[in-house]
Design a protein around this motif. Structure first.
Motif, short mmCIF file in Angstrom:
data_model
loop_
_atom_site.label_atom_id
_atom_site.label_comp_id
_atom_site.label_asym_id
_atom_site.label_seq_id
_atom_site.Cartn_x
_atom_site.Cartn_y
_atom_site.Cartn_z
N GLY A 1 13.64 -9.28 44.44
CA GLY A 1 15.05 -9.59 44.34
C GLY A 1 15.66 -9.28 42.99
O GLY A 1 14.98 -8.91 42.03
N ARG A 2 16.97 -9.46 42.93
CA ARG A 2 17.72 -9.28 41.70
C ARG A 2 17.26 -10.30 40.66
O ARG A 2 16.93 -11.44 40.98
CB ARG A 2 19.22 -9.47 41.97
CG ARG A 2 20.10 -9.35 40.75
CD ARG A 2 21.43 -10.04 41.01
NE ARG A 2 22.34 -9.95 39.87
CZ ARG A 2 22.28 -10.71 38.79
NH1 ARG A 2 21.32 -11.63 38.67
NH2 ARG A 2 23.15 -10.57 37.81
N SER A 3 17.26 -9.91 39.40
CA SER A 3 16.86 -10.82 38.33
C SER A 3 17.85 -11.97 38.20
O SER A 3 19.04 -11.74 38.02
CB SER A 3 16.78 -10.08 36.98
OG SER A 3 15.84 -9.03 37.02
N THR A 4 17.34 -13.20 38.28
CA THR A 4 18.16 -14.37 37.98
C THR A 4 18.28 -14.52 36.48
O THR A 4 19.34 -14.88 35.96
CB THR A 4 17.53 -15.62 38.59
OG1 THR A 4 17.54 -15.49 40.03
CG2 THR A 4 18.30 -16.88 38.21
N ILE A 5 17.19 -14.23 35.78
CA ILE A 5 17.20 -14.22 34.31
C ILE A 5 16.08 -13.31 33.84
O ILE A 5 15.05 -13.17 34.52
CB ILE A 5 17.06 -15.63 33.72
CG1 ILE A 5 17.53 -15.65 32.27
CG2 ILE A 5 15.65 -16.17 33.87
CD1 ILE A 5 17.87 -17.02 31.75
N PHE A 6 16.30 -12.64 32.72
CA PHE A 6 15.33 -11.69 32.18
C PHE A 6 15.36 -11.84 30.66
O PHE A 6 16.39 -11.62 30.03
CB PHE A 6 15.72 -10.28 32.60
CG PHE A 6 14.67 -9.21 32.36
CD1 PHE A 6 13.42 -9.50 31.83
CD2 PHE A 6 14.94 -7.88 32.68
CE1 PHE A 6 12.47 -8.52 31.64
CE2 PHE A 6 14.01 -6.88 32.48
CZ PHE A 6 12.76 -7.20 31.96
N LEU A 7 14.23 -12.27 30.07
CA LEU A 7 14.12 -12.46 28.63
C LEU A 7 13.11 -11.48 28.06
O LEU A 7 12.02 -11.31 28.63
CB LEU A 7 13.69 -13.88 28.28
CG LEU A 7 14.70 -15.01 28.39
CD1 LEU A 7 14.94 -15.39 29.84
CD2 LEU A 7 14.24 -16.24 27.63
N THR B 1 19.14 -11.85 29.14
CA THR B 1 20.03 -11.07 30.00
C THR B 1 19.87 -11.53 31.44
O THR B 1 19.06 -12.39 31.75
CB THR B 1 19.71 -9.57 29.92
OG1 THR B 1 18.37 -9.36 30.38
CG2 THR B 1 19.85 -9.04 28.51
N ALA B 2 20.68 -10.92 32.32
CA ALA B 2 20.70 -11.19 33.76
C ALA B 2 21.30 -12.54 34.09
O ALA B 2 22.10 -12.66 35.02
CB ALA B 2 19.31 -11.05 34.39
N GLY B 3 20.96 -13.57 33.34
CA GLY B 3 21.55 -14.88 33.55
C GLY B 3 22.83 -15.07 32.77
O GLY B 3 23.49 -16.11 32.90
N THR B 4 23.18 -14.08 31.95
CA THR B 4 24.40 -14.15 31.13
C THR B 4 25.27 -12.94 31.42
O THR B 4 24.78 -11.89 31.83
CB THR B 4 24.04 -14.17 29.63
OG1 THR B 4 23.16 -13.08 29.33
CG2 THR B 4 23.36 -15.49 29.26
#
Length: 275
Positions: free
Chosen positions: A189-195, A211-214
């Motif tokens: 799935g799409r990234s909910t959050i990526f650090l 990123t991704a969560g922001t």
């Protein structure tokens, strides 16, 4: 999807192509997003493929990525052994919600310029301190930090007719230690959050990119490793309007994940974790 409003496709653009730009135009790179949705204001496509901006040059200065380089070609790069952060190249490619067919068409520059929160090429280039070379419609050129390019969900600093020509990742960033964390609701799935985090070899610093969560990348940088409380407070200080809200995660959920993963990363790098 057919785009029924398009009246013309320019197959042999000038190089640089900026002077050709007029209202109703769109630069055509891989087209994987452009042809996936309605584009009611679009009248003309300017195909950038013939310009050949697809090079990958690895040398002592770092990695130069042509804006038209495909995700598949970036993934296949055989990086120098001294580039200890090079695994992030493949990690970021694997973060695409896309099949191998899309990998063979989608471009690094296209993903950056789409400026979506979950754009993994944005995560990669901000995390590795890249700069972007931009060409304006007037023929001028400017270089900007990747961290300053995306300003919001599907928003960036490009002016009308301005185009991303290439991306440069410096050698000093590619030589750092690195680690990452990524969460998705489903396996593919799409990234909910990526650090993504990096640290100088033998150093005690920390550069952490969320990123991704922001709605735009958030970078937290420290000359010495922060305490758990300091890092948690920095995540909490990110404005409520910066956290992204969609079916893949609420702002509160994403903030929680950022705090949780940031502490994992801090502990891992403090203990001499992955290179």
């Amino acid at each position: 999807m057919d785009i029924t409003t398009v009246e013309e496709v320019v197959r042999e653009p000038s190089n640089p192509p900026g002077p050709m730009w007029r209202p109703g135009d769109a630069w055509l790179a891989g087209g994987t997003w452009l042809f996936s949705d309605r584009q009611p204001g679009l009248r003309r496509l300017i195909d950038l493929v013939p310009l050949g901006w697809d090079s990958l040059i690895a040398d002592e200065d770092g990695l130069e990525i042509g804006a038209m380089c495909t995700i598949a070609d970036l993934y296949a790069l055989n990086a120098p052994e001294s580039w200890t952060a090079a695994p992030l190249l493949r990690t970021s490619c694997e973060a695409f919600l896309a099949s191998f067919k899309v990998w063979n068409s989608a471009t690094v520059g296209g993903n950056v310029c789409m400026s979506l929160p979950a754009g993994p090429m944005i995560t990669l280039t901000v995390g590795l301190e890249a700069t972007y070379r931009l060409w304006s419609a007037r023929g001028s050129e400017r270089t900007v930090a990747a961290a300053d390019f995306v300003t919001g969900d599907h928003q960036n600093i490009l002016g009308p007719g301005e185009v991303l020509r290439s991306i440069h990742i410096p050698a000093h960033a590619l030589g750092k230690r690195q680690t990452h964390r990524r969460f998705t609701l489903t396996k593919m799935g799409r990234s909910t959050i990526f650090l993504v985090a990096t640290q100088t070899q033998g150093g005690d610093d920390l550069s952490l990119v969320i990123t991704a969560g922001t709605t735009h990348p958030v970078r937290l940088s420290y000359d010495t490793m922060p305490s758990a409380d300091t890092l948690a407070q920095a995540v909490d200080a990110i404005g409520d309007d910066v956290w992204f809200d969609d079916p893949n995660g609420s702002p509160g959920h994403r903030r929680h994940l950022a705090r949780y993963y940031a502490e994992q990363i801090r502990s891992e790098l403090s203990a001499g974790g992955p290179a």
